[in-house]
Design a protein around this motif. Sequence first.
Motif, short mmCIF file in Angstrom:
data_model
loop_
_atom_site.label_atom_id
_atom_site.label_comp_id
_atom_site.label_asym_id
_atom_site.label_seq_id
_atom_site.Cartn_x
_atom_site.Cartn_y
_atom_site.Cartn_z
N VAL A 30 -38.15 7.49 16.08
CA VAL A 30 -38.29 7.83 15.24
C VAL A 30 -37.35 7.04 13.93
CG1 VAL A 30 -36.79 9.44 13.60
CG2 VAL A 30 -38.12 10.68 15.49
N ARG A 31 -38.20 6.34 13.09
CA ARG A 31 -38.26 5.55 12.06
C ARG A 31 -36.68 5.68 10.83
NH1 ARG A 31 -38.08 4.13 7.02
NH2 ARG A 31 -39.82 5.16 6.29
N VAL A 32 -35.95 5.59 11.61
CA VAL A 32 -34.18 6.17 10.71
C VAL A 32 -34.40 5.80 9.37
CG1 VAL A 32 -31.67 6.34 11.07
CG2 VAL A 32 -33.03 5.91 12.73
N THR A 33 -34.57 6.95 8.65
CA THR A 33 -34.40 6.49 7.77
C THR A 33 -32.89 6.41 6.70
OG1 THR A 33 -34.89 8.58 6.27
CG2 THR A 33 -36.38 7.08 6.93
N SER A 34 -31.74 7.54 7.48
CA SER A 34 -30.38 7.48 6.96
C SER A 34 -29.52 7.75 8.43
CB SER A 34 -30.06 9.37 6.09
OG SER A 34 -30.87 8.49 4.41
N CYS A 35 -28.33 7.23 8.14
CA CYS A 35 -27.78 7.62 9.29
C CYS A 35 -25.78 7.62 8.55
CB CYS A 35 -27.57 7.27 10.58
SG CYS A 35 -27.31 5.22 10.37
N ALA A 36 -25.10 9.25 9.52
CA ALA A 36 -23.74 8.92 8.98
C ALA A 36 -22.56 8.50 9.95
CB ALA A 36 -23.69 9.79 8.97
N ILE A 37 -21.86 7.74 9.58
CA ILE A 37 -20.85 8.20 10.99
C ILE A 37 -19.75 9.22 10.78
CG2 ILE A 37 -18.94 6.12 10.82
CD1 ILE A 37 -19.84 4.10 9.48
N CYS A 38 -19.74 9.70 11.66
CA CYS A 38 -18.99 10.85 12.50
C CYS A 38 -17.67 9.94 12.49
CB CYS A 38 -19.46 12.10 12.99
SG CYS A 38 -18.23 12.87 13.37
N GLY A 39 -16.78 11.34 12.54
CA GLY A 39 -14.81 10.87 12.79
C GLY A 39 -15.08 10.79 14.25
N SER A 40 -16.08 11.52 15.11
CA SER A 40 -15.98 11.41 16.79
C SER A 40 -16.41 10.32 16.78
CB SER A 40 -16.90 11.94 16.91
OG SER A 40 -16.17 13.61 16.95
N ASP A 41 -16.99 9.42 16.34
CA ASP A 41 -17.26 7.45 16.22
C ASP A 41 -15.81 7.18 16.54
OD1 ASP A 41 -19.57 8.59 16.46
OD2 ASP A 41 -20.31 7.59 14.55
N LEU A 42 -14.66 7.22 15.50
CA LEU A 42 -13.50 6.54 16.22
C LEU A 42 -13.13 7.01 17.64
CD1 LEU A 42 -11.62 8.00 12.83
CD2 LEU A 42 -12.91 5.50 13.03
N HIS A 43 -13.17 8.32 17.96
CA HIS A 43 -12.84 8.40 19.61
C HIS A 43 -13.44 7.59 20.38
CE1 HIS A 43 -11.52 12.26 18.00
NE2 HIS A 43 -12.31 12.99 18.13
N LEU A 44 -14.63 6.57 19.57
CA LEU A 44 -15.03 5.99 20.97
C LEU A 44 -14.23 4.17 20.26
CD1 LEU A 44 -19.13 7.31 20.40
CD2 LEU A 44 -17.40 7.57 22.63
N PHE A 45 -14.88 4.08 18.86
CA PHE A 45 -13.98 3.00 19.01
C PHE A 45 -13.27 2.58 19.38
CE2 PHE A 45 -11.86 0.78 15.18
CZ PHE A 45 -12.90 -0.18 15.53
N HIS A 46 -11.97 3.61 19.27
CA HIS A 46 -10.31 3.28 20.39
C HIS A 46 -10.33 3.59 21.83
CE1 HIS A 46 -8.61 2.80 16.15
NE2 HIS A 46 -9.05 4.07 15.67
N ASN A 47 -11.87 4.17 21.79
CA ASN A 47 -12.41 4.47 23.74
C ASN A 47 -11.69 5.23 24.22
OD1 ASN A 47 -13.47 3.27 26.22
ND2 ASN A 47 -11.52 2.11 26.63
#
Length: 272
Positions: A30-47
């Motif tokens: 799939v060619r991505v046309t839109s995506c979002a940053i989820c609050g759960s991504d912060l859990h990964l960002f802070h490890n």
Amino acid sequence: MKALVWHGKEDIRCDSVSDPRIEQPRDAIVRVTSCAICGSDLHLFHNFIPAMLPGDIMGHEMMGEVVEVGAGVDGRLKKGERIVIPFTIICGDCDQCRRGNYSVCETTNRKKHLADKVFGHSTAGLFGYTHLTGGYPGGQAEYVRVPFADATHIKVPDSLSDEQVLFLGDIFPTGWQAAVQCDIQPTDTIAIWGCGPVGQMAIRSAVLLGAKQVVAVDHLPERLSMAEAGGAITINFDDDSVIERLNELTGGKGPEKCIDAIGMESHVTLST
């Protein structure tokens, strides 16, 4: 292609990476046309969540255009169609999928042994969310491989824009499920703690499901303003006693149901 890549705690970079390719017959690209940053991504960002590895591609809220399909998709998905890609990867065939328990699909977590060891029971495979959930590359990228694509998609008519449907992949269903679990009756007052993104979706879901009153609790003016625009009565806990205001709004009996939307993705419903 370009993608957002995890390199370690608080270290995410926009890197050039290899384009995805068909690996299994039920795959689609799939060619991505839109995506979002989820609050759960912060859990990964802070490890905070284990089992991320340097080089992992982030993202689990995305949509786009199908550009290639595997031989096993059998016409259920075609090149050129627009789809929203759910966070949860499902096979559609296992016992749990047939029961509608898609988050615990028995097939799609290709690293099930890791999840069984850490969680006690494996979840389904998830996009861009650690090797405990399969280690699948996410959709904060120009292209994404969708495994079991014939089941893992929501088709989008051309009459709807990306902005109208993107949230179907994760955040809207999260708020909707919280409200549905409340078993809302026409006489109910629903109190929602936290007016972040999940809370906003829970507010609108509770209104759509016919609650008599939806009361939103927070202290950030921009969140409270958005909650009010979505149909909620608001309480700013910096200015008012939450208990006193809830008693005023319900004749002293309190709300029938409550939703905790304070966590980034958590939604716990409580009966009072």
